[in-house]
Design a protein around this motif. Structure first.
Motif, PDB file in Angstrom:
ATOM      1  N   ASP A  46       0.824  -1.198   0.000  1.00 25.42           N
ATOM      2  CA  ASP A  46       0.000   0.000   0.000  1.00 25.42           C
ATOM      3  C   ASP A  46       0.866   1.258   0.000  1.00 25.42           C
ATOM      4  N   GLU A  47       1.815   1.261  -0.919  1.00 29.06           N
ATOM      5  CA  GLU A  47       2.751   2.371  -1.094  1.00 29.06           C
ATOM      6  C   GLU A  47       2.863   2.646  -2.590  1.00 29.06           C
ATOM      7  N   VAL A  48       2.825   3.919  -2.958  1.00 24.56           N
ATOM      8  CA  VAL A  48       3.119   4.250  -4.348  1.00 24.56           C
ATOM      9  C   VAL A  48       4.553   3.823  -4.624  1.00 24.56           C
ATOM     10  N   ARG A  49       4.751   3.039  -5.665  1.00 19.47           N
ATOM     11  CA  ARG A  49       6.077   2.499  -5.937  1.00 19.47           C
ATOM     12  C   ARG A  49       7.113   3.623  -5.969  1.00 19.47           C
ATOM     13  N   PRO A  50       8.184   3.513  -5.184  1.00 18.40           N
ATOM     14  CA  PRO A  50       9.242   4.528  -5.222  1.00 18.40           C
ATOM     15  C   PRO A  50       9.949   4.504  -6.576  1.00 18.40           C
ATOM     16  N   ALA A  51       9.783   5.583  -7.324  1.00 19.64           N
ATOM     17  CA  ALA A  51      10.407   5.718  -8.648  1.00 19.64           C
ATOM     18  C   ALA A  51      10.080   4.486  -9.495  1.00 19.64           C
ATOM     19  N   TYR A  52      11.110   3.796  -9.999  1.00 20.25           N
ATOM     20  CA  TYR A  52      10.888   2.656 -10.898  1.00 20.25           C
ATOM     21  C   TYR A  52      11.339   1.344 -10.260  1.00 20.25           C
ATOM     22  N   ARG A  53      11.355   1.282  -8.942  1.00 21.13           N
ATOM     23  CA  ARG A  53      11.900   0.125  -8.235  1.00 21.13           C
ATOM     24  C   ARG A  53      11.123  -1.151  -8.575  1.00 21.13           C
ATOM     25  N   GLY A  54      11.762  -2.057  -9.323  1.00 19.08           N
ATOM     26  CA  GLY A  54      11.168  -3.342  -9.656  1.00 19.08           C
ATOM     27  C   GLY A  54      10.248  -3.345 -10.858  1.00 19.08           C
ATOM     28  N   ALA A  55      10.073  -2.189 -11.529  1.00 15.20           N
ATOM     29  CA  ALA A  55       9.111  -2.103 -12.630  1.00 15.20           C
ATOM     30  C   ALA A  55       9.661  -2.718 -13.917  1.00 15.20           C
ATOM     31  N   LEU A  56       8.751  -3.109 -14.792  1.00 11.54           N
ATOM     32  CA  LEU A  56       9.097  -3.486 -16.157  1.00 11.54           C
ATOM     33  C   LEU A  56       9.102  -2.221 -17.005  1.00 11.54           C
ATOM     34  N   LEU A  57      10.118  -2.072 -17.855  1.00  4.86           N
ATOM     35  CA  LEU A  57      10.284  -0.867 -18.660  1.00  4.86           C
ATOM     36  C   LEU A  57      10.087  -1.191 -20.145  1.00  4.86           C
ATOM     37  N   ALA A  58       9.253  -0.409 -20.812  1.00 11.47           N
ATOM     38  CA  ALA A  58       9.021  -0.534 -22.261  1.00 11.47           C
ATOM     39  C   ALA A  58       8.099   0.624 -22.671  1.00 11.47           C
ATOM     40  N   PRO A  59       8.105   1.062 -23.920  1.00  9.93           N
ATOM     41  CA  PRO A  59       8.848   0.547 -25.073  1.00  9.93           C
ATOM     42  C   PRO A  59      10.268   1.088 -25.186  1.00  9.93           C
ATOM     43  N   TRP A  60      10.772   1.695 -24.136  1.00 10.57           N
ATOM     44  CA  TRP A  60      12.204   1.969 -24.059  1.00 10.57           C
ATOM     45  C   TRP A  60      12.624   1.920 -22.599  1.00 10.57           C
ATOM     46  N   PRO A  61      13.809   1.389 -22.317  1.00  8.10           N
ATOM     47  CA  PRO A  61      14.391   1.524 -20.991  1.00  8.10           C
ATOM     48  C   PRO A  61      15.291   2.761 -20.983  1.00  8.10           C
ATOM     49  N   ASN A  62      15.657   3.221 -19.803  1.00  4.77           N
ATOM     50  CA  ASN A  62      16.588   4.339 -19.691  1.00  4.77           C
ATOM     51  C   ASN A  62      15.975   5.611 -20.284  1.00  4.77           C
ATOM     52  N   ARG A  63      16.759   6.394 -21.040  1.00  3.70           N
ATOM     53  CA  ARG A  63      16.329   7.738 -21.419  1.00  3.70           C
ATOM     54  C   ARG A  63      16.224   7.937 -22.934  1.00  3.70           C
ATOM     55  N   VAL A  64      15.268   8.784 -23.314  1.00  6.88           N
ATOM     56  CA  VAL A  64      15.272   9.407 -24.632  1.00  6.88           C
ATOM     57  C   VAL A  64      15.656  10.864 -24.381  1.00  6.88           C
ATOM     58  N   VAL A  65      16.827  11.240 -24.846  1.00  2.24           N
ATOM     59  CA  VAL A  65      17.377  12.561 -24.535  1.00  2.24           C
ATOM     60  C   VAL A  65      16.469  13.666 -25.072  1.00  2.24           C
ATOM     61  N   ASP A  66      16.139  14.607 -24.210  1.00  2.00           N
ATOM     62  CA  ASP A  66      15.259  15.745 -24.528  1.00  2.00           C
ATOM     63  C   ASP A  66      13.843  15.307 -24.908  1.00  2.00           C
ATOM     64  N   GLY A  67      13.549  14.013 -24.815  1.00  2.00           N
ATOM     65  CA  GLY A  67      12.232  13.515 -25.194  1.00  2.00           C
ATOM     66  C   GLY A  67      11.946  13.565 -26.680  1.00  2.00           C
ATOM     67  N   ARG A  68      12.983  13.780 -27.497  1.00  2.00           N
ATOM     68  CA  ARG A  68      12.779  13.930 -28.942  1.00  2.00           C
ATOM     69  C   ARG A  68      13.531  12.843 -29.702  1.00  2.00           C
ATOM     70  N   TYR A  69      12.922  12.377 -30.795  1.00  5.76           N
ATOM     71  CA  TYR A  69      13.572  11.384 -31.643  1.00  5.76           C
ATOM     72  C   TYR A  69      12.917  11.402 -33.018  1.00  5.76           C
ATOM     73  N   ALA A  70      13.601  10.794 -33.968  1.00  2.60           N
ATOM     74  CA  ALA A  70      13.069  10.625 -35.318  1.00  2.60           C
ATOM     75  C   ALA A  70      12.997   9.134 -35.625  1.00  2.60           C
ATOM     76  N   PHE A  71      11.921   8.717 -36.295  1.00  6.34           N
ATOM     77  CA  PHE A  71      11.764   7.307 -36.660  1.00  6.34           C
ATOM     78  C   PHE A  71      10.864   7.223 -37.876  1.00  6.34           C
ATOM     79  N   GLY A  72      11.292   6.421 -38.847  1.00  6.78           N
ATOM     80  CA  GLY A  72      10.476   6.221 -40.041  1.00  6.78           C
ATOM     81  C   GLY A  72      10.220   7.496 -40.822  1.00  6.78           C
ATOM     82  N   GLY A  73      11.158   8.431 -40.750  1.00  8.48           N
ATOM     83  CA  GLY A  73      11.025   9.667 -41.509  1.00  8.48           C
ATOM     84  C   GLY A  73      10.181  10.735 -40.851  1.00  8.48           C
TER      85      GLY A  73
END
Length: 316
Positions: A46-73
């Motif tokens: 009965d605790e809001v999970r602290p940060a990402y402790r034990g979570a499954l990460l997708a569709p990317w793990p870690n970081r997308v820098v600045d939150g911006r990317y290009a894909f498929g043109g």
């Protein structure tokens, strides 16, 4: 009326001396014990999970820098979920409610769907299975592109491992990796790959087991040494002789390691309480693969295609 715990619906699986507790939000491994000893840093149901402790990460793990990317043109912009550094952190499913689709005393399968949204306009079905046995807890994940158009994809877990009762500084650590990803010290933006033997080896070269000491790490490693079964293994041991290991399959050519250093240092309750070891199918900022002179491992998941990965935590 009984309310659902803050971390979601609770599930428990057991086998022999192993017991795991899993929360439905983020398909989170909330606790894992062997003979009553914690193998990961737990948190209450009965605790809001602290940060990402034990979570499954997708569709990317870690970081997308600045939150911006290009894909498929096309160009895309994600919400900045790590505002202090200005990045999109750890994907989209960590706060999704997963549903139980199968289970027994020693297995559990959960599923959720990533729906098309601003910044990620693809539909993916994600299913993860936890299996507990004499060899520890194995988690596998399978993602399927159930929409139109190829989708960028990566995944990984986020456990904080615990070797024993002594402080993290006293644990012995072994990581069979030849290369570390250099990042900027302020925002952790990738710079380039470095040989661990040449790039601050006291901090980054863990191919031979040694005491962690005061080393501060929040870096991704690759060029991993693997066994005949294709698996890489990280091991930690406590001075008392207890320990924990995490191994993973060839679908994850990267692993992020973080000594859990928190702002404010020892005044923070969970400062250096465990070692985050995060096998990853791709590098940090893999969505911006064209920026880098190394292969980040981004998966382009075609419509109808699947990708799978697995990892295992076991007591030593």
């Amino acid at each position: 009326m009984t309310s659902t715990p803050r971390s979601g619906t609770q599930f428990e699986i057991r086998s022999g001396e192993y017991a795991a507790e899993i929360a439905s939000i983020g398909a989170t491994l909330r606790a894992l014990r062997h003979d009553g000893r914690d193998l990961i840093v737990p948190f209450d149901a009965d605790e809001v999970r602290p940060a990402y402790r034990g979570a499954l990460l997708a569709p990317w793990p870690n970081r997308v820098v600045d939150g911006r990317y290009a894909f498929g043109g096309a160009d895309f912009e994600l919400a900045l979920t790590e505002p202090q550094r200005g990045h999109a952190l750890h994907g989209l499913i960590a706060w999704l409610e997963f549903a139980r689709v199968a289970g027994t005393d020693d297995t559990l399968t959960l599923a959720a769907e990533i729906v098309p949204q601003t910044g990620y306009p693809w539909r993916l079905a994600v299913q993860t299975t936890f299996t507990i046995g004499a060899d520890g807890l194995t988690q596998s994940v399978r993602a399927t592109n159930v929409g139109a158009g190829a989708a960028p994809f990566g995944t990984g877990p986020h456990p904080y491992l615990v070797a024993g009762a002594a402080p993290l500084d006293d644990w012995t650590f072994e990581l069979p990796a030849r290369c570390v990803l250099e990042v900027t010290p302020d925002r952790l933006v990738p710079v380039g790959l470095r040989d661990v033997a040449d790039h601050d080896p006291d901090r980054f070269d863990w191919r031979a087991p040694r005491r962690i000491g005061a080393a501060q790490i929040d870096h991704a490693y690759t060029d991993l040494e693997r066994g005949a079964d294709g698996r890489a293994v990280v091991r930690m041991t406590d001075p008392s002789g207890t320990g924990v290991e995490l191994s993973w399959d060839a679908a994850c050519p990267w692993v992020q390691v973080h000594t859990a250093d928190l702002p404010g240092g020892a005044a923070q309750p969970f400062h250096r309480a465990g070692l985050a070891v995060e096998p990853m199918t791709c590098a940090p900022d893999a969505f911006n693969a064209a920026r880098y002179d190394f292969e980040p491992g981004l998966v382009s998941l075609a419509p109808g295609a699947e990708v799978e990965a697995s990892w295992r935590i076991a007591a030593l």
